[in-house]
Design a protein around this motif. Sequence first.
Motif, PDB file in Angstrom:
ATOM      1  N   MET A 193      13.329  -6.095  71.058  1.00  0.00           N
ATOM      2  CA  MET A 193      12.960  -6.408  69.673  1.00  0.00           C
ATOM      3  C   MET A 193      14.102  -7.025  68.860  1.00  0.00           C
ATOM      4  SD  MET A 193      11.222  -2.917  68.447  1.00  0.00           S
ATOM      5  CE  MET A 193      11.797  -1.436  69.189  1.00  0.00           C
ATOM      6  N   VAL A 194      13.680  -7.808  67.874  1.00  0.00           N
ATOM      7  CA  VAL A 194      14.589  -8.251  66.816  1.00  0.00           C
ATOM      8  C   VAL A 194      13.951  -7.827  65.500  1.00  0.00           C
ATOM      9  CG1 VAL A 194      15.774 -10.174  65.706  1.00  0.00           C
ATOM     10  CG2 VAL A 194      15.290 -10.266  68.159  1.00  0.00           C
ATOM     11  N   LEU A 195      14.711  -7.124  64.688  1.00  0.00           N
ATOM     12  CA  LEU A 195      14.165  -6.597  63.441  1.00  0.00           C
ATOM     13  C   LEU A 195      15.033  -6.978  62.253  1.00  0.00           C
ATOM     14  CD1 LEU A 195      14.453  -4.060  65.699  1.00  0.00           C
ATOM     15  CD2 LEU A 195      12.992  -2.963  64.054  1.00  0.00           C
ATOM     16  N   ALA A 196      14.383  -7.134  61.115  1.00  0.00           N
ATOM     17  CA  ALA A 196      15.100  -7.153  59.849  1.00  0.00           C
ATOM     18  C   ALA A 196      14.654  -5.906  59.110  1.00  0.00           C
ATOM     19  CB  ALA A 196      14.734  -8.389  59.039  1.00  0.00           C
ATOM     20  N   THR A 197      15.588  -5.164  58.571  1.00  0.00           N
ATOM     21  CA  THR A 197      15.203  -3.950  57.848  1.00  0.00           C
ATOM     22  C   THR A 197      16.202  -3.644  56.746  1.00  0.00           C
ATOM     23  OG1 THR A 197      14.511  -1.634  58.058  1.00  0.00           O
ATOM     24  CG2 THR A 197      16.418  -2.293  59.336  1.00  0.00           C
ATOM     25  N   HIS A 198      15.728  -2.904  55.736  1.00  0.00           N
ATOM     26  CA  HIS A 198      16.650  -2.396  54.724  1.00  0.00           C
ATOM     27  C   HIS A 198      16.737  -0.875  54.835  1.00  0.00           C
ATOM     28  CE1 HIS A 198      12.620  -2.413  52.955  1.00  0.00           C
ATOM     29  NE2 HIS A 198      13.012  -1.295  52.390  1.00  0.00           N
ATOM     30  N   GLU A 199      16.145  -0.326  55.911  1.00  0.00           N
ATOM     31  CA  GLU A 199      16.216   1.118  56.157  1.00  0.00           C
ATOM     32  C   GLU A 199      17.404   1.379  57.072  1.00  0.00           C
ATOM     33  OE1 GLU A 199      14.056   3.425  55.055  1.00  0.00           O
ATOM     34  OE2 GLU A 199      12.528   2.094  54.199  1.00  0.00           O
ATOM     35  N   MET A 200      18.546   1.746  56.479  1.00  0.00           N
ATOM     36  CA  MET A 200      19.761   1.863  57.287  1.00  0.00           C
ATOM     37  C   MET A 200      19.704   3.020  58.277  1.00  0.00           C
ATOM     38  SD  MET A 200      21.482  -0.701  56.493  1.00  0.00           S
ATOM     39  CE  MET A 200      20.497  -1.800  55.500  1.00  0.00           C
ATOM     40  N   PHE A 202      17.145   4.132  59.835  1.00  0.00           N
ATOM     41  CA  PHE A 202      16.321   3.646  60.935  1.00  0.00           C
ATOM     42  C   PHE A 202      17.106   2.638  61.781  1.00  0.00           C
ATOM     43  CE2 PHE A 202      13.336   0.141  62.039  1.00  0.00           C
ATOM     44  CZ  PHE A 202      12.690   0.773  63.081  1.00  0.00           C
ATOM     45  N   ALA A 203      17.800   1.732  61.104  1.00  0.00           N
ATOM     46  CA  ALA A 203      18.610   0.735  61.815  1.00  0.00           C
ATOM     47  C   ALA A 203      19.572   1.432  62.772  1.00  0.00           C
ATOM     48  CB  ALA A 203      19.378  -0.134  60.813  1.00  0.00           C
ATOM     49  N   LYS A 204      20.159   2.499  62.263  1.00  0.00           N
ATOM     50  CA  LYS A 204      21.124   3.250  63.051  1.00  0.00           C
ATOM     51  C   LYS A 204      20.471   3.853  64.293  1.00  0.00           C
ATOM     52  CE  LYS A 204      24.842   6.411  61.947  1.00  0.00           C
ATOM     53  NZ  LYS A 204      25.455   7.162  60.855  1.00  0.00           N
ATOM     54  N   GLN A 205      19.212   4.297  64.136  1.00  0.00           N
ATOM     55  CA  GLN A 205      18.531   4.943  65.264  1.00  0.00           C
ATOM     56  C   GLN A 205      18.095   3.967  66.348  1.00  0.00           C
ATOM     57  OE1 GLN A 205      15.289   6.954  63.402  1.00  0.00           O
ATOM     58  NE2 GLN A 205      16.588   8.476  62.457  1.00  0.00           N
ATOM     59  N   VAL A 206      17.595   2.803  65.950  1.00  0.00           N
ATOM     60  CA  VAL A 206      17.015   1.924  66.975  1.00  0.00           C
ATOM     61  C   VAL A 206      17.922   0.780  67.425  1.00  0.00           C
ATOM     62  CG1 VAL A 206      14.611   2.372  66.346  1.00  0.00           C
ATOM     63  CG2 VAL A 206      15.793   0.378  65.381  1.00  0.00           C
ATOM     64  N   ALA A 207      18.922   0.438  66.609  1.00  0.00           N
ATOM     65  CA  ALA A 207      19.694  -0.768  66.927  1.00  0.00           C
ATOM     66  C   ALA A 207      20.652  -0.539  68.091  1.00  0.00           C
ATOM     67  CB  ALA A 207      20.486  -1.217  65.698  1.00  0.00           C
TER      68      ALA A 207
END
Length: 249
Positions: A193-200, A202-207
């Motif tokens: 996946m490639v995602l754009a998010t402002h949920e940090m 969440f970003a930390k969990q999946v990136a």
Amino acid sequence: MSQAVLQLEKVRKSFGSEVVLEDISFKVLEHKATVFIGASGSGKSTLLRCINLLDQIDDGQILLDGQDISAADVNPDEVRKKLGMVFQSFNLFPHMTVLENVILAPTKVQKVAKEKAIDEALELLNKFGLREKADQYPDRLSGGQQQRVAIIRSLSRHPRLLLLDEITSALDPVLVNEVLSTVRDLKSEGMTMVLATHEMGFAKQVADELCYLHQGRILEWGSPKKILENPKKVETKEFLRRLHQAGRL
Ligand code: ADP
Ligand code: MG
């Protein structure tokens, strides 16, 4: 090392005289997730739209499984069959039931037999806890449920790569978690996946890799821990400081 599913090489995109993406290079290996963070207007949506060939790049290359999909002779419809994209606001067709929304692409674009498409769609809806909504129209579902259906719809094409553009930003805070949990499930199943998010959080969990986009450039990239806890660039620090102030970090 395995070949990248997606690779961008020095991608550049402008709208008129405004350069929106400049010198964008990164790769995403199979089963990995690359997450883009950055202020509004930094180019996140444009980047995802370029990968999905909704916007045409001016320079550079985009390779999908090694194939240059940014080449002039490529048929965008063929490329899009291999990609799933979910946008910020719900994109379900209001006049179709949940099930009809989910089977639309497989039956119309990929010419899967209707019976088979229905079986697969019901299986996906069941898996994500939405089986009982199959015959409902989208406006009878909560925003979170609608966005989960939009994700399921993008999965019905068996995409090689999933592109998710701030898929929780139009949602009530209480509905955000169910959508993020669906994405976490997909990640743990190995979806690339490639995602754009402002949920940090969440970003930390999946990136696997986090990229900070600033004025159309990847200014800093690396593990979420490295970027969020130990940013090097003054712009990244400032971005994170503002998020922190707003209570979003
Ligand atoms: P983000 O998703 O990070 O908020 P966008 O990719 O939407 O950023 O926008 C990046 C920049 O490109 C903004 O300055 C925006 O105004 C501009 N832009 C986006 N789409 C278009 C378009 N179709 N025409 C002209 N400018 C655009
Ligand atoms: Mg955007």
